[in-house]
Design a protein around this motif. Structure first.
Motif, mmCIF file in Angstrom:
data_model
loop_
_atom_site.group_PDB
_atom_site.id
_atom_site.type_symbol
_atom_site.label_atom_id
_atom_site.label_comp_id
_atom_site.label_asym_id
_atom_site.label_seq_id
_atom_site.Cartn_x
_atom_site.Cartn_y
_atom_site.Cartn_z
ATOM 1 N N LYS A 130 -0.124 20.597 94.933
ATOM 2 C CA LYS A 130 1.200 20.738 95.545
ATOM 3 C C LYS A 130 1.744 19.377 95.965
ATOM 4 C CE LYS A 130 1.910 24.369 97.969
ATOM 5 N NZ LYS A 130 1.909 25.399 99.048
ATOM 6 N N GLN A 131 0.875 18.562 96.583
ATOM 7 C CA GLN A 131 1.306 17.225 96.978
ATOM 8 C C GLN A 131 1.693 16.385 95.762
ATOM 9 O OE1 GLN A 131 -0.279 13.743 99.911
ATOM 10 N NE2 GLN A 131 -1.648 14.246 98.228
ATOM 11 N N GLN A 132 0.911 16.502 94.687
ATOM 12 C CA GLN A 132 1.206 15.760 93.461
ATOM 13 C C GLN A 132 2.577 16.157 92.921
ATOM 14 O OE1 GLN A 132 -1.135 13.631 92.393
ATOM 15 N NE2 GLN A 132 -0.270 12.905 90.465
ATOM 16 N N ALA A 133 2.858 17.461 92.941
ATOM 17 C CA ALA A 133 4.157 17.938 92.441
ATOM 18 C C ALA A 133 5.290 17.427 93.325
ATOM 19 C CB ALA A 133 4.167 19.459 92.388
ATOM 20 N N TYR A 134 5.087 17.460 94.642
ATOM 21 C CA TYR A 134 6.109 16.969 95.564
ATOM 22 C C TYR A 134 6.349 15.467 95.372
ATOM 23 C CZ TYR A 134 6.342 21.278 98.323
ATOM 24 O OH TYR A 134 6.548 22.563 98.750
ATOM 25 N N LEU A 135 5.265 14.716 95.268
ATOM 26 C CA LEU A 135 5.402 13.266 95.114
ATOM 27 C C LEU A 135 6.119 12.910 93.816
ATOM 28 C CD1 LEU A 135 1.867 12.123 96.330
ATOM 29 C CD2 LEU A 135 4.026 11.808 97.537
ATOM 30 N N SER A 136 5.775 13.591 92.727
ATOM 31 C CA SER A 136 6.429 13.331 91.440
ATOM 32 C C SER A 136 7.909 13.680 91.503
ATOM 33 C CB SER A 136 5.751 14.131 90.327
ATOM 34 O OG SER A 136 4.401 13.747 90.174
ATOM 35 N N GLY A 137 8.217 14.836 92.117
ATOM 36 C CA GLY A 137 9.609 15.241 92.243
ATOM 37 C C GLY A 137 10.409 14.286 93.109
ATOM 38 N N LEU A 138 9.817 13.846 94.214
ATOM 39 C CA LEU A 138 10.507 12.896 95.091
ATOM 40 C C LEU A 138 10.724 11.556 94.401
ATOM 41 C CD1 LEU A 138 8.677 13.620 98.474
ATOM 42 C CD2 LEU A 138 11.076 14.078 97.952
ATOM 43 N N GLN A 139 9.732 11.112 93.646
ATOM 44 C CA GLN A 139 9.882 9.849 92.925
ATOM 45 C C GLN A 139 11.046 9.926 91.936
ATOM 46 O OE1 GLN A 139 6.833 8.652 90.013
ATOM 47 N NE2 GLN A 139 6.775 6.660 91.002
ATOM 48 N N GLU A 140 11.144 11.030 91.240
ATOM 49 C CA GLU A 140 12.247 11.207 90.287
ATOM 50 C C GLU A 140 13.592 11.228 91.011
ATOM 51 O OE1 GLU A 140 13.735 14.493 86.963
ATOM 52 O OE2 GLU A 140 11.687 14.551 87.726
ATOM 53 N N GLU A 141 13.651 11.916 92.134
ATOM 54 C CA GLU A 141 14.895 11.977 92.902
ATOM 55 C C GLU A 141 15.320 10.600 93.399
ATOM 56 O OE1 GLU A 141 14.970 14.701 96.149
ATOM 57 O OE2 GLU A 141 15.511 16.401 94.894
ATOM 58 N N PHE A 142 14.381 9.860 93.958
ATOM 59 C CA PHE A 142 14.725 8.565 94.549
ATOM 60 C C PHE A 142 15.046 7.520 93.481
ATOM 61 C CE2 PHE A 142 13.152 10.358 98.454
ATOM 62 C CZ PHE A 142 13.932 9.733 99.423
ATOM 63 N N GLU A 143 14.445 7.621 92.323
ATOM 64 C CA GLU A 143 14.808 6.704 91.239
ATOM 65 C C GLU A 143 16.248 6.947 90.799
ATOM 66 O OE1 GLU A 143 11.817 7.384 88.334
ATOM 67 O OE2 GLU A 143 10.410 5.903 89.174
ATOM 68 N N LEU A 144 16.639 8.218 90.710
ATOM 69 C CA LEU A 144 18.022 8.539 90.357
ATOM 70 C C LEU A 144 18.975 8.102 91.471
ATOM 71 C CD1 LEU A 144 20.024 9.799 88.417
ATOM 72 C CD2 LEU A 144 19.501 12.047 89.400
ATOM 73 N N SER A 145 18.570 8.317 92.714
ATOM 74 C CA SER A 145 19.399 7.884 93.844
ATOM 75 C C SER A 145 19.573 6.371 93.853
ATOM 76 C CB SER A 145 18.770 8.344 95.170
ATOM 77 O OG SER A 145 18.766 9.751 95.272
ATOM 78 N N ARG A 146 18.549 5.655 93.431
ATOM 79 C CA ARG A 146 18.655 4.195 93.386
ATOM 80 C C ARG A 146 19.664 3.755 92.327
ATOM 81 N NH1 ARG A 146 17.223 -0.762 91.732
ATOM 82 N NH2 ARG A 146 16.296 -2.160 93.302
ATOM 83 N N ARG A 147 19.634 4.402 91.177
ATOM 84 C CA ARG A 147 20.599 4.054 90.126
ATOM 85 C C ARG A 147 22.025 4.346 90.585
ATOM 86 N NH1 ARG A 147 16.413 6.225 86.847
ATOM 87 N NH2 ARG A 147 17.435 8.254 86.663
ATOM 88 N N LYS A 148 22.195 5.447 91.292
ATOM 89 C CA LYS A 148 23.523 5.778 91.810
ATOM 90 C C LYS A 148 23.997 4.727 92.807
ATOM 91 C CE LYS A 148 23.604 10.833 91.387
ATOM 92 N NZ LYS A 148 23.727 12.116 92.134
ATOM 93 N N LEU A 149 23.087 4.281 93.676
ATOM 94 C CA LEU A 149 23.458 3.283 94.680
ATOM 95 C C LEU A 149 23.796 1.956 94.015
ATOM 96 C CD1 LEU A 149 23.851 2.595 97.621
ATOM 97 C CD2 LEU A 149 21.400 2.071 97.783
#
Length: 245
Positions: free
Chosen positions: A43-62
């Motif tokens: 579960k932690q692995q899934a959360y960490l992977s999902g968060l990493q994907e979200e924050f990478e996209l958020s970084r590109r937007k910023l």
């Protein structure tokens, strides 16, 4: 054994039975805990992977938003440098292009926080073992409120400049037609060409544009740049957490 007066052997046997039962219970609990740990790990692995994907996209937007804000700021500075210039020799299309490039694009950061917000609301953030990462993730959500307030101030300053074009003194038609940026359809009885060059002599335009450019600079230096550093820190922590999980 009791009848044969072998009480010691009986007690030893009974103690052995108890020990076996206890060992069996402990083994069952250990196996159950191991299974739960594996479930939590996945579960932690899934959360960490999902968060990493979200924050990478958020970084590109910023990154994109910071570039737009910087463009607005630089073009606003160019317009301010022209304030007070003689209108007779200044090209109309140059002014129109600068006005369009400074004021056409609004600024609004929209990061991808769906998974993070779901984790916070459901209490799943506790499954992230890294305490520092959990704190950074919580701080990130509160930082969004500060960014929204700053962007609202920037939007207000931009609208105050655009208000000058909502009356009869200056023409948005001229800006759009001169720059060929999706001008309005031709009218049946077109009004005469209206120059915006007198803007360069307007103190109201200069003051409002100055406040807008200051707001652009403040948004970048005091808000977007620190936010980018915060975002990079979170991504680094996520990378380490994934590597160690």
């Amino acid at each position: 054994m009791i009848q044969n007066k072998r009480l010691g052997n009986y007690l030893l046997y009974a103690a052995g039975e108890v020990i076996l039962v206890v060992i069996g219970i402990l083994l069952a609990l250990g196996i159950n805990n191991m299974q739960e740990d594996r479930v939590l790990q996945r579960k932690q692995q899934a959360y960490l992977s999902g968060l990493q994907e979200e924050f990478e996209l958020s970084r590109r937007k910023l990154e994109t938003l910071m570039a737009v804000n910087q463009q607005n700021y630089q073009n606003g500075r160019r317009l301010l440098a022209l304030a007070g210039s003689p209108t007779s020799s200044f090209p109309e299309d140059t002014l129109s292009n600068l006005l369009y490039q400074t004021l056409a694009l609004d600024i609004a950061y929209n990061p991808n926080n769906a998974l993070l917000e779901e984790m916070v609301s459901s209490g799943s953030l506790r499954h992230i073992k890294d305490t520092n990462l959990r704190i950074r993730l919580t701080t990130w959500l509160s930082a969004m409120q500060d960014i929204e307030r700053q962007e609202e101030d920037l939007r207000m300053q931009r609208e105050r400049v655009l208000d000058l074009f909502r009356g009869d003194e200056y023409s948005l038609w001229t800006v759009l037609a001169s720059t060929e940026h999706d001008p309005p359809p031709d009218r049946e009885s077109a009004m005469p060409f209206h120059s915006n060059l007198p803007l360069l002599q307007s103190r109201a335009f200069e003051n409002r544009l100055l406040l807008f450019t200051y707001a652009c600079a403040s948004t970048d230096q005091a808000h977007y740049q620190p936010l980018m550093s915060q975002l990079d820190d979170i991504l680094e922590l996520l990378k380490r957490a994934l590597a160690s999980s």
